[in-house]
Design a protein around this motif. Structure first.
Motif, mmCIF file in Angstrom:
data_model
loop_
_atom_site.group_PDB
_atom_site.id
_atom_site.type_symbol
_atom_site.label_atom_id
_atom_site.label_comp_id
_atom_site.label_asym_id
_atom_site.label_seq_id
_atom_site.Cartn_x
_atom_site.Cartn_y
_atom_site.Cartn_z
ATOM 1 N N LEU A 1 0.758 -1.352 -0.132
ATOM 2 C CA LEU A 1 -0.090 0.125 -0.065
ATOM 3 C C LEU A 1 0.964 1.176 0.126
ATOM 4 C CD1 LEU A 1 -2.712 -1.115 2.596
ATOM 5 C CD2 LEU A 1 -2.770 -1.065 0.217
ATOM 6 N N PRO A 2 0.585 2.293 -0.604
ATOM 7 C CA PRO A 2 1.245 3.683 -0.423
ATOM 8 C C PRO A 2 1.444 4.053 0.875
ATOM 9 C CG PRO A 2 -1.014 3.919 -1.502
ATOM 10 C CD PRO A 2 -0.900 2.429 -1.117
ATOM 11 N N ALA A 3 2.299 4.997 1.181
ATOM 12 C CA ALA A 3 2.782 5.492 2.352
ATOM 13 C C ALA A 3 1.474 6.155 3.124
ATOM 14 C CB ALA A 3 3.873 6.181 2.753
ATOM 15 N N TRP A 4 0.467 6.877 2.436
ATOM 16 C CA TRP A 4 -0.402 7.673 2.902
ATOM 17 C C TRP A 4 -1.525 6.976 3.223
ATOM 18 C CZ3 TRP A 4 -4.148 6.856 -0.556
ATOM 19 C CH2 TRP A 4 -3.576 6.570 -2.056
ATOM 20 N N HIS A 5 -1.762 5.421 2.987
ATOM 21 C CA HIS A 5 -2.802 4.980 2.949
ATOM 22 C C HIS A 5 -3.353 4.671 4.499
ATOM 23 C CE1 HIS A 5 -5.823 1.451 2.855
ATOM 24 N NE2 HIS A 5 -5.500 1.484 1.516
ATOM 25 N N HIS A 6 -4.801 4.732 4.731
ATOM 26 C CA HIS A 6 -4.840 4.948 6.196
ATOM 27 C C HIS A 6 -4.815 3.689 7.043
ATOM 28 C CE1 HIS A 6 -8.600 2.264 5.430
ATOM 29 N NE2 HIS A 6 -8.655 2.523 4.182
ATOM 30 N N LEU A 7 -4.546 2.500 6.422
ATOM 31 C CA LEU A 7 -4.417 1.160 7.216
ATOM 32 C C LEU A 7 -2.951 1.328 7.546
ATOM 33 C CD1 LEU A 7 -6.245 -1.448 4.876
ATOM 34 C CD2 LEU A 7 -6.755 -0.477 7.145
ATOM 35 N N LEU A 8 -2.107 2.379 6.999
ATOM 36 C CA LEU A 8 -0.713 2.572 7.415
ATOM 37 C C LEU A 8 -0.612 3.624 8.688
ATOM 38 C CD1 LEU A 8 1.123 1.834 4.257
ATOM 39 C CD2 LEU A 8 0.965 0.420 5.984
ATOM 40 N N ILE A 9 -1.550 4.608 8.325
ATOM 41 C CA ILE A 9 -1.128 5.970 9.067
ATOM 42 C C ILE A 9 -2.400 6.200 10.150
ATOM 43 C CG2 ILE A 9 0.263 6.954 7.313
ATOM 44 C CD1 ILE A 9 -1.942 8.662 6.896
ATOM 45 N N GLY A 10 -3.363 5.371 9.790
ATOM 46 C CA GLY A 10 -4.407 5.657 10.956
ATOM 47 C C GLY A 10 -5.479 6.819 10.594
ATOM 48 N N SER A 11 -5.210 7.573 9.380
ATOM 49 C CA SER A 11 -5.950 8.620 9.231
ATOM 50 C C SER A 11 -6.613 8.453 7.839
ATOM 51 C CB SER A 11 -5.119 9.928 9.418
ATOM 52 O OG SER A 11 -5.664 11.038 8.700
ATOM 53 N N GLY A 12 -7.887 8.681 7.876
ATOM 54 C CA GLY A 12 -8.544 8.756 6.394
ATOM 55 C C GLY A 12 -8.142 9.940 5.779
ATOM 56 N N GLU A 13 -7.686 11.084 6.059
ATOM 57 C CA GLU A 13 -7.691 12.222 5.399
ATOM 58 C C GLU A 13 -6.486 12.474 4.843
ATOM 59 O OE1 GLU A 13 -9.694 15.311 5.535
ATOM 60 O OE2 GLU A 13 -11.077 13.579 6.159
ATOM 61 N N GLU A 14 -5.471 11.738 4.967
ATOM 62 C CA GLU A 14 -4.210 11.768 4.132
ATOM 63 C C GLU A 14 -4.494 11.549 2.547
ATOM 64 O OE1 GLU A 14 -1.912 12.860 6.015
ATOM 65 O OE2 GLU A 14 -0.039 12.555 4.792
ATOM 66 N N VAL A 15 -5.458 10.830 2.161
ATOM 67 C CA VAL A 15 -5.793 10.590 0.917
ATOM 68 C C VAL A 15 -6.130 11.799 0.153
ATOM 69 C CG1 VAL A 15 -8.036 9.795 1.284
ATOM 70 C CG2 VAL A 15 -6.753 9.073 -0.901
ATOM 71 N N HIS A 16 -6.678 12.775 0.959
ATOM 72 C CA HIS A 16 -7.264 14.144 0.376
ATOM 73 C C HIS A 16 -6.039 14.849 0.412
ATOM 74 C CE1 HIS A 16 -11.068 12.282 0.687
ATOM 75 N NE2 HIS A 16 -11.117 12.239 1.917
ATOM 76 N N GLU A 17 -5.258 14.871 1.489
ATOM 77 C CA GLU A 17 -4.026 15.743 1.669
ATOM 78 C C GLU A 17 -3.005 15.735 0.523
ATOM 79 O OE1 GLU A 17 -3.282 15.568 5.944
ATOM 80 O OE2 GLU A 17 -5.346 16.394 6.292
ATOM 81 N N VAL A 18 -2.826 14.527 0.314
ATOM 82 C CA VAL A 18 -1.461 14.209 -0.621
ATOM 83 C C VAL A 18 -2.198 14.482 -2.005
ATOM 84 C CG1 VAL A 18 -0.272 12.884 0.966
ATOM 85 C CG2 VAL A 18 -2.026 11.787 -0.547
ATOM 86 N N GLY A 19 -3.512 14.622 -2.339
ATOM 87 C CA GLY A 19 -4.001 15.192 -3.702
ATOM 88 C C GLY A 19 -4.233 13.906 -4.510
ATOM 89 N N VAL A 20 -4.430 12.671 -3.673
ATOM 90 C CA VAL A 20 -4.874 11.613 -4.525
ATOM 91 C C VAL A 20 -6.475 11.344 -4.951
ATOM 92 C CG1 VAL A 20 -4.801 9.023 -4.324
ATOM 93 C CG2 VAL A 20 -2.878 10.239 -3.926
ATOM 94 N N SER A 21 -7.237 12.094 -3.716
ATOM 95 C CA SER A 21 -8.728 11.880 -4.046
ATOM 96 C C SER A 21 -9.299 13.051 -4.771
ATOM 97 C CB SER A 21 -9.277 12.104 -2.380
ATOM 98 O OG SER A 21 -9.423 13.388 -2.428
#
Ligand code: SF4
Ligand code: SF4
Length: 145
Positions: free
Chosen positions: A99-119
């Motif tokens: 999984l990519p480093a920003w994935h919520h299963l790795l970092i515990g936050s579902g916001e990162e996918v938005h913050e890194v510009g993937v969503s």
């Protein structure tokens, strides 16, 4: 070991399977195919059933009945995986990648996918507001294929 590293997609429980989705909603973008080259282009036009802020389907249980083009992802339909963006967790795991480093299963936050510009949050328009003749004007280059 984390379940997505220890199991194949087919071995995952329903809860594990659902938790893999990163909520990017890139799979809900409308794609156009060039008639001559067969090349597929993503657009900033998104399915009308998407909650654009949450990046979640508003009719998830009925999605395939309501939207025939909605991609049906399963453990054994590898041919469909090519229709998903390169960052999609299902496609990555099916191909033996992590999984990519920003994935919520790795970092515990579902916001990162938005913050890194993937969503797709904040940069799409619902299909109902775009005339079919104008769709080609919405082709984007921010989806990795
Ligand atoms: S592209 Fe994959 S990870 Fe992203 S929302 Fe669709 S199914 Fe989930
Ligand atoms: S029906 Fe739901 S999951 Fe399918 S493309 Fe539309 S918003 Fe996305």
């Amino acid at each position: 070991m984390s379940f997505w590293r220890a199991k194949t997609l087919a071995e995952m429980s329903d809860a594990e399977w659902e938790s893999l989705c990163d909520g990017c909603a890139q799979c809900c973008l409308i794609k156009l195919q060039d008639d001559e080259t067969a090349q597929v282009h993503y657009t900033a036009i998104v399915c009308d059933l998407l909650d654009q802020d949450a990046c979640r389907c508003t009719r998830y249980p009925q999605r395939h009945r309501l939207v025939p083009a909605c991609i049906e992802i399963s453990a054994d339909n590898a041919c469909q995986l090519d229709r998903l963006p390169a960052s999609c967790a299902y496609r990555l795991i099916a191909r033996g990648e992590d999984l990519p480093a920003w994935h919520h299963l790795l970092i515990g936050s579902g916001e990162e996918v938005h913050e890194v510009g993937v969503s797709v949050r904040g940069r799409v328009i619902a299909r109902q507001f775009v005339h079919t003749d104008d769709e080609q004007n919405y082709v984007v280059d921010w989806v990795e294929q």
